[in-house]
Design an enzyme around this catalytic site. Sequence first.
Site, PDB file in Angstrom:
ATOM      1  N   LYS A  43      -7.493  31.812  69.062  1.00  0.00           N
ATOM      2  CA  LYS A  43      -8.761  30.954  68.359  1.00  0.00           C
ATOM      3  C   LYS A  43      -9.844  31.578  69.143  1.00  0.00           C
ATOM      4  CE  LYS A  43     -11.076  27.439  69.731  1.00  0.00           C
ATOM      5  NZ  LYS A  43     -12.123  27.997  69.474  1.00  0.00           N
TER       6      LYS A  43
ATOM      7  N   THR B 195     -16.158  24.225  80.438  1.00  0.00           N
ATOM      8  CA  THR B 195     -14.898  23.975  79.481  1.00  0.00           C
ATOM      9  C   THR B 195     -13.531  24.337  80.063  1.00  0.00           C
ATOM     10  OG1 THR B 195     -16.443  24.679  77.616  1.00  0.00           O
ATOM     11  CG2 THR B 195     -13.786  24.598  77.219  1.00  0.00           C
TER      12      THR B 195
ATOM     13  N   GLU C  41     -26.086  29.719  85.635  1.00  0.00           N
ATOM     14  CA  GLU C  41     -26.049  31.130  84.804  1.00  0.00           C
ATOM     15  C   GLU C  41     -26.536  30.813  83.631  1.00  0.00           C
ATOM     16  OE1 GLU C  41     -22.034  31.109  82.546  1.00  0.00           O
ATOM     17  OE2 GLU C  41     -22.050  33.160  82.835  1.00  0.00           O
TER      18      GLU C  41
ATOM     19  N   GLU D 252     -10.676  32.496  82.607  1.00  0.00           N
ATOM     20  CA  GLU D 252     -11.901  33.719  83.216  1.00  0.00           C
ATOM     21  C   GLU D 252     -13.106  32.708  82.660  1.00  0.00           C
ATOM     22  OE1 GLU D 252     -11.705  36.300  84.636  1.00  0.00           O
ATOM     23  OE2 GLU D 252      -9.730  36.947  84.573  1.00  0.00           O
TER      24      GLU D 252
ATOM     25  N   CYS E 262     -20.441  37.869  81.105  1.00  0.00           N
ATOM     26  CA  CYS E 262     -19.985  37.109  82.141  1.00  0.00           C
ATOM     27  C   CYS E 262     -20.311  37.699  83.469  1.00  0.00           C
ATOM     28  CB  CYS E 262     -18.633  36.679  82.065  1.00  0.00           C
ATOM     29  SG  CYS E 262     -17.496  38.026  81.682  1.00  0.00           S
TER      30      CYS E 262
HETATM   31  P1  NAD Z   1     -17.299  27.774  75.810  1.00  0.00           P
HETATM   32  O1  NAD Z   1     -16.635  27.631  76.994  1.00  0.00           O
HETATM   33  O2  NAD Z   1     -18.448  26.919  75.113  1.00  0.00           O
HETATM   34  O3  NAD Z   1     -16.391  28.304  74.808  1.00  0.00           O
HETATM   35  C1  NAD Z   1     -15.169  29.198  75.157  1.00  0.00           C
HETATM   36  C2  NAD Z   1     -14.075  28.894  73.985  1.00  0.00           C
HETATM   37  O4  NAD Z   1     -13.518  27.623  74.241  1.00  0.00           O
HETATM   38  C3  NAD Z   1     -14.845  28.644  72.399  1.00  0.00           C
HETATM   39  O5  NAD Z   1     -13.752  29.508  71.523  1.00  0.00           O
HETATM   40  C4  NAD Z   1     -14.643  27.263  72.199  1.00  0.00           C
HETATM   41  O6  NAD Z   1     -14.584  26.959  70.779  1.00  0.00           O
HETATM   42  C5  NAD Z   1     -13.565  26.964  72.982  1.00  0.00           C
HETATM   43  N1  NAD Z   1     -13.743  25.459  73.400  1.00  0.00           N
HETATM   44  C6  NAD Z   1     -14.731  24.708  73.533  1.00  0.00           C
HETATM   45  N2  NAD Z   1     -14.475  23.515  73.925  1.00  0.00           N
HETATM   46  C7  NAD Z   1     -13.161  23.364  74.193  1.00  0.00           C
HETATM   47  C8  NAD Z   1     -12.213  22.436  74.773  1.00  0.00           C
HETATM   48  N3  NAD Z   1     -12.740  21.312  75.217  1.00  0.00           N
HETATM   49  N4  NAD Z   1     -10.863  22.805  75.057  1.00  0.00           N
HETATM   50  C9  NAD Z   1     -10.552  24.094  74.440  1.00  0.00           C
HETATM   51  N5  NAD Z   1     -11.443  24.858  74.011  1.00  0.00           N
HETATM   52  C10 NAD Z   1     -12.425  24.792  73.954  1.00  0.00           C
HETATM   53  O7  NAD Z   1     -18.093  29.482  76.455  1.00  0.00           O
HETATM   54  P2  NAD Z   1     -18.881  30.298  75.405  1.00  0.00           P
HETATM   55  O8  NAD Z   1     -20.209  29.584  75.449  1.00  0.00           O
HETATM   56  O9  NAD Z   1     -18.253  30.531  74.071  1.00  0.00           O
HETATM   57  O10 NAD Z   1     -19.084  31.533  76.311  1.00  0.00           O
HETATM   58  C11 NAD Z   1     -19.967  31.882  77.155  1.00  0.00           C
HETATM   59  C12 NAD Z   1     -19.041  31.685  78.662  1.00  0.00           C
HETATM   60  O11 NAD Z   1     -18.108  32.330  78.705  1.00  0.00           O
HETATM   61  C13 NAD Z   1     -20.083  31.970  79.771  1.00  0.00           C
HETATM   62  O12 NAD Z   1     -20.177  30.998  80.842  1.00  0.00           O
HETATM   63  C14 NAD Z   1     -19.429  33.127  80.181  1.00  0.00           C
HETATM   64  O13 NAD Z   1     -19.750  33.562  81.730  1.00  0.00           O
HETATM   65  C15 NAD Z   1     -17.954  32.872  79.925  1.00  0.00           C
HETATM   66  N6  NAD Z   1     -17.100  34.132  80.094  1.00  0.00           N
HETATM   67  C16 NAD Z   1     -16.284  34.480  80.964  1.00  0.00           C
HETATM   68  C17 NAD Z   1     -15.644  35.739  80.871  1.00  0.00           C
HETATM   69  C18 NAD Z   1     -14.987  36.284  82.292  1.00  0.00           C
HETATM   70  O14 NAD Z   1     -14.032  37.017  81.775  1.00  0.00           O
HETATM   71  N7  NAD Z   1     -14.786  35.471  83.036  1.00  0.00           N
HETATM   72  C19 NAD Z   1     -15.846  36.537  80.138  1.00  0.00           C
HETATM   73  C20 NAD Z   1     -16.808  36.151  78.803  1.00  0.00           C
HETATM   74  C21 NAD Z   1     -17.311  35.079  78.947  1.00  0.00           C
END
Ligand code: NAD
Length: 482
Positions: A175, A230, A378, A248, A282
Amino acid sequence: MGISNAELPVYRMTIAGQAVDAAKTMPVVNPANGEAFALAPDAGTEELDAAVAAAQAAYPAWRALPSAERRALIVKAAERIEQHAKELGALFTREQGRPFAYAKQEIYGAAYWLRAMAAIEIPVEIAEDSEARRIEVYHEPLGVVCAIVPWNFPVMLAAWKIGPALVAGNTMVLKPSPFTPLCMLRIAELLRDVLPPGVLNVICGGDALGPLMTAHAGFAKISFTGSTATGKRVMEAAARDLKRLTLELGGNDAAIVLPDVDVDAVAEALFFGAFYNSAQVCIATKRLYIHDSIYDAVRDRLHAIAQRARVGDGMDKETQFGPLQNAPQYRRVKQLIEETKAAGHVVLEGAAVPEQGYFLPLTLVDNPPDDARVVVEEAFGPVLPLLRYHSIDEVIARANASEYGLAGAVWSADIGQAIEVAKRLETGTVWINQNLQTTPQAPLAGHKHSGVGVENGLPGLLEFTQPKTLYIPKKAGYKLGF
Ligand code: NAD
């Protein structure tokens, strides 16, 4: 979400190798102008069940394929993606906002990753080979993997999951983020005649779909990339069925600039390490610690670069930095900058940005206190605190005083000293005189609240497997062996 507009092209999901619509659709917005330009499916339980059933049906045959055949198909998938890099790059820029040249790099990078993962052998380990017996440890696939990815690297981070999961013999339901679903929907379409039906299913939907997925009993494992908040919810949901889990999550990476650097030589790299992809990375530098003796010089160079930076629509060839990817993130970062100003911290703004779309100037904050929100949280957007330090022990303590532990960097003319500092940082990755580097061959692990488990390298591949140990006697007879 849930709006339909007959004028816009509708993208479709891939389930069991077939194009599938959802009952509802949701608009996908170009962040460079704030306008919807396509519709994506807004899937619910019915489509999720169909995708999980397809992945379960495909699993026995995919798992039984000789590893070399699975790998060959993954290499073919990489080739197909590369053949469409230009088209996908343009679509990427339109939905994600990143300048086209960098967008294309992500497409090629994803293909490179798939190939590299297909080249890593899963070893059979020999735990013991004595006169009496031989103990062999195999790494078997888990079953159906639930993959959930964010909007900042929507294709690369998907490839980080697809490659190892499929190489290891699992099947997948993936997804993408509702903000950036199109590239992965299109890639799944391109792979319909490459991978056997059901091996890779890509579905998409609004906020309700992620929790439905993590609660679904048909998954053996969840591989999640996204925010720490999340990630915690995902971990709770995984506990119900003891689903295997890789998380991650977020980071608040510190880069430490030692007093011996050549300021002119490192300034550009420091800047791009923080602001690449408009700072929505990230592993970007999110706190920049600069030694007192060179602080003013580094700050002034960075400010000059910010003032020259070209921020705009990613399809414009001159653009170096695109918009914030979505409206909520734009509002969050804008508010953080306003709060930082209101608190009386000195803010150094970069070049003016377009008025339409989710653009913010690349912004530096001049030595705010350690407890300022812009330091502690962040930001995930173009606002970087510059922090003055006086001694190594002090800066290491301040860098480590974070709930995050994703990555970090040390900048110095003395590599030996930089290594010593790097070893004391509480993070999963540290770069020396560089930034933002990742490779399929090396693990990326988030320490503390930045994650659970690891992606990439053999350890990342093995996270999509479970060990199975065989005790093989070499002599006849049974003896209780203590
Ligand atoms: P997010 O957590 O809002 O969403 C990530 C994904 O999870 C999306 O596909 C979203 O639809 C889904 N999601 C949302 N709520 C959910 C739930 N309750 N259960 C399951 N899935 C759910 O994150 P974002 O805003 O899309 O991304 C930014 C964040 O991701 C930042 O904190 C960034 O640091 C982190 N990130 C980490 C890495 C890494 O490798 N560590 C890489 C890229 C981004």
